[in-house]
Write a protein that holds these residues in place. Structure first.
Motif, PDB file in Angstrom:
ATOM      1  N   SER A   1     -14.840  40.575  11.179  1.00  0.00           N
ATOM      2  CA  SER A   1     -15.450  41.706  11.862  1.00  0.00           C
ATOM      3  C   SER A   1     -16.295  42.515  10.892  1.00  0.00           C
ATOM      4  CB  SER A   1     -14.352  42.608  12.446  1.00  0.00           C
ATOM      5  OG  SER A   1     -13.484  41.867  13.263  1.00  0.00           O
ATOM      6  N   SER A   2     -17.340  43.153  11.427  1.00  0.00           N
ATOM      7  CA  SER A   2     -18.185  43.998  10.580  1.00  0.00           C
ATOM      8  C   SER A   2     -18.874  45.071  11.402  1.00  0.00           C
ATOM      9  CB  SER A   2     -19.228  43.155   9.851  1.00  0.00           C
ATOM     10  OG  SER A   2     -20.142  42.584  10.759  1.00  0.00           O
ATOM     11  N   VAL A   3     -19.213  46.174  10.696  1.00  0.00           N
ATOM     12  CA  VAL A   3     -19.989  47.271  11.273  1.00  0.00           C
ATOM     13  C   VAL A   3     -21.047  47.629  10.243  1.00  0.00           C
ATOM     14  CG1 VAL A   3     -19.965  49.652  12.106  1.00  0.00           C
ATOM     15  CG2 VAL A   3     -17.994  48.177  12.535  1.00  0.00           C
ATOM     16  N   ALA A   4     -22.320  47.634  10.644  1.00  0.00           N
ATOM     17  CA  ALA A   4     -23.423  47.935   9.735  1.00  0.00           C
ATOM     18  C   ALA A   4     -23.540  49.433   9.503  1.00  0.00           C
ATOM     19  CB  ALA A   4     -24.730  47.400  10.305  1.00  0.00           C
ATOM     20  N   ALA A   5     -23.836  49.806   8.277  1.00  0.00           N
ATOM     21  CA  ALA A   5     -24.033  51.212   7.929  1.00  0.00           C
ATOM     22  C   ALA A   5     -25.289  51.736   8.622  1.00  0.00           C
ATOM     23  CB  ALA A   5     -24.156  51.366   6.418  1.00  0.00           C
ATOM     24  N   GLY A   6     -25.202  52.943   9.145  1.00  0.00           N
ATOM     25  CA  GLY A   6     -26.350  53.604   9.760  1.00  0.00           C
ATOM     26  C   GLY A   6     -26.545  53.264  11.219  1.00  0.00           C
ATOM     27  N   SER A   7     -26.716  51.993  11.543  1.00  0.00           N
ATOM     28  CA  SER A   7     -26.967  51.585  12.937  1.00  0.00           C
ATOM     29  C   SER A   7     -25.665  51.331  13.695  1.00  0.00           C
ATOM     30  CB  SER A   7     -27.805  50.315  12.972  1.00  0.00           C
ATOM     31  OG  SER A   7     -27.062  49.215  12.474  1.00  0.00           O
ATOM     32  N   PHE A   8     -24.580  51.046  12.966  1.00  0.00           N
ATOM     33  CA  PHE A   8     -23.263  50.715  13.528  1.00  0.00           C
ATOM     34  C   PHE A   8     -23.291  49.455  14.378  1.00  0.00           C
ATOM     35  CE2 PHE A   8     -23.439  55.516  13.609  1.00  0.00           C
ATOM     36  CZ  PHE A   8     -23.061  55.635  12.284  1.00  0.00           C
ATOM     37  N   THR A   9     -24.314  48.633  14.186  1.00  0.00           N
ATOM     38  CA  THR A   9     -24.355  47.325  14.832  1.00  0.00           C
ATOM     39  C   THR A   9     -23.095  46.580  14.400  1.00  0.00           C
ATOM     40  OG1 THR A   9     -26.746  47.320  14.746  1.00  0.00           O
ATOM     41  CG2 THR A   9     -25.682  45.194  15.041  1.00  0.00           C
ATOM     42  N   TYR A  10     -22.435  45.948  15.321  1.00  0.00           N
ATOM     43  CA  TYR A  10     -21.153  45.330  15.019  1.00  0.00           C
ATOM     44  C   TYR A  10     -21.154  43.854  15.369  1.00  0.00           C
ATOM     45  CZ  TYR A  10     -20.427  45.954  20.028  1.00  0.00           C
ATOM     46  OH  TYR A  10     -20.560  45.910  21.386  1.00  0.00           O
ATOM     47  N   ALA A  11     -20.230  43.143  14.752  1.00  0.00           N
ATOM     48  CA  ALA A  11     -20.042  41.719  15.039  1.00  0.00           C
ATOM     49  C   ALA A  11     -18.566  41.391  14.878  1.00  0.00           C
ATOM     50  CB  ALA A  11     -20.884  40.869  14.103  1.00  0.00           C
ATOM     51  N   CYS A  12     -18.089  40.484  15.695  1.00  0.00           N
ATOM     52  CA  CYS A  12     -16.707  40.040  15.587  1.00  0.00           C
ATOM     53  C   CYS A  12     -16.620  38.624  16.145  1.00  0.00           C
ATOM     54  CB  CYS A  12     -15.763  40.974  16.350  1.00  0.00           C
ATOM     55  SG  CYS A  12     -14.015  40.599  16.087  1.00  0.00           S
ATOM     56  N   SER A  13     -16.111  37.715  15.331  1.00  0.00           N
ATOM     57  CA  SER A  13     -15.943  36.329  15.762  1.00  0.00           C
ATOM     58  C   SER A  13     -14.757  35.728  15.024  1.00  0.00           C
ATOM     59  CB  SER A  13     -17.211  35.518  15.477  1.00  0.00           C
ATOM     60  OG  SER A  13     -17.492  35.522  14.094  1.00  0.00           O
ATOM     61  N   THR A  14     -14.270  34.621  15.523  1.00  0.00           N
ATOM     62  CA  THR A  14     -13.154  33.953  14.867  1.00  0.00           C
ATOM     63  C   THR A  14     -13.648  33.265  13.604  1.00  0.00           C
ATOM     64  OG1 THR A  14     -13.424  31.819  15.955  1.00  0.00           O
ATOM     65  CG2 THR A  14     -12.071  33.471  17.101  1.00  0.00           C
TER      66      THR A  14
ATOM     67  N   ARG B   1     -19.237  58.316   4.281  1.00  0.00           N
ATOM     68  CA  ARG B   1     -20.450  58.296   3.448  1.00  0.00           C
ATOM     69  C   ARG B   1     -21.097  56.917   3.443  1.00  0.00           C
ATOM     70  NH1 ARG B   1     -17.346  61.003  -0.250  1.00  0.00           N
ATOM     71  NH2 ARG B   1     -17.205  59.136  -1.519  1.00  0.00           N
ATOM     72  N   TYR B   2     -20.286  55.884   3.263  1.00  0.00           N
ATOM     73  CA  TYR B   2     -20.832  54.529   3.178  1.00  0.00           C
ATOM     74  C   TYR B   2     -21.498  54.104   4.486  1.00  0.00           C
ATOM     75  CZ  TYR B   2     -21.385  49.665   1.892  1.00  0.00           C
ATOM     76  OH  TYR B   2     -21.921  48.433   1.605  1.00  0.00           O
TER      77      TYR B   2
END
Length: 165
Positions: free
Chosen positions: A50-63, A98-99
Motif C-alpha cells: 500500500s502507498s499514499v503519495a505526498a501532497g496529492s494523496f493518490t493511493y494504491a493498494c494491491s496484493t 510534514r512528509y
C-alpha cells in the motif's frame, strides 16, 4: 570524525512508540510516499503493498501478486488506514504530516487520514509496488542474519575513505 561515522553500521532511530509488526511489518516514508506492506486479515499467506503519495494523496493498494485490493475503490481501504496508523507509531504524527504535506493540526492517525480523505484523493498506479515489496523482502533477509559487527558484503560498494592530511 566520530566513532559512529567510521563504523560500518548505521545508527537506528528508535520508533516514536513501540509497535507490533504482525499487521504492518514494513512501513517507510520514501520516494515521496508513505508506503509499506500490510498483512491480509483473511489469508495468512497474502500481504498487500500500500502507498499514499505526498501532497496529492493518490493511493494504491494491491496484493504481493499485483491483484487490486477490493477495498480501495473510491477511498482509502483498511490496509492504507493501518499503514497510516503504523507510520504514526513509527515516525510520530508530526513527521508523517510534514512528509505527506497534509494540512491539518491532527496528531492522531485517524485525524491525519480524515484530512487526506477530505481532499477526495484518486486511486493511482501501483507501479511502485514491486520496488516496495522488494525492499521489504531485503529487510526480512537482514533479520535472518546472525548479529555481527562485521561489514555486510552488499554494503561494500561504498568507496573507502581516507583521512586527508
Amino acid at each position: 570524525m566520530s566513532d559512529w561515522e567510521r563504523a560500518s553500521a548505521a545508527r537506528v532511530v528508535p520508533p516514536a512508540r513501540p509497535r507490533k509488526l504482525a499487521k504492518v511489518p514494513f512501513v517507510e516514508l520514501a520516494d515521496g510516499r508513505l508506503q509499506g506492506v500490510v498483512s491480509s486479515g483473511s489469508d495468512i499467506e497474502r500481504v498487500y503493498v500500500s502507498s499514499v503519495a505526498a501532497g496529492s494523496f493518490t493511493y494504491a493498494c494491491s496484493t504481493n501478486n499485483n491483484r487490486p485490493c477490493g477495498g480501495a475503490r473510491g477511498g482509502f481501504c483498511n490496509h492504507i488506514r493501518a499503514l497510516v496508523t503504523e507510520a504514526v507509531l513509527q515516525y510520530g504524527a508530526d513527521r508523517v504530516v510534514r512528509y505527506l504535506r497534509v494540512e491539518t493540526d491532527a496528531d492522531t492517525a485517524a485525524g491525519i487520514t480524515g484530512a487526506m480523505t477530505a481532499t477526495r484523493p484518486d486511486l493511482g498506479d501501483k507501479s511502485a509496488a514491486a520496488a516496495v515489496f522488494s525492499r521489504f523482502l531485503r529487510h526480512l533477509a537482514y533479520l535472518e542474519l546472525a548479529p555481527t559487527t562485521l561489514p555486510l558484503p552488499e554494503m561494500q560498494w561504498f568507496p573507502p575513505t581516507r583521512a586527508v592530511a
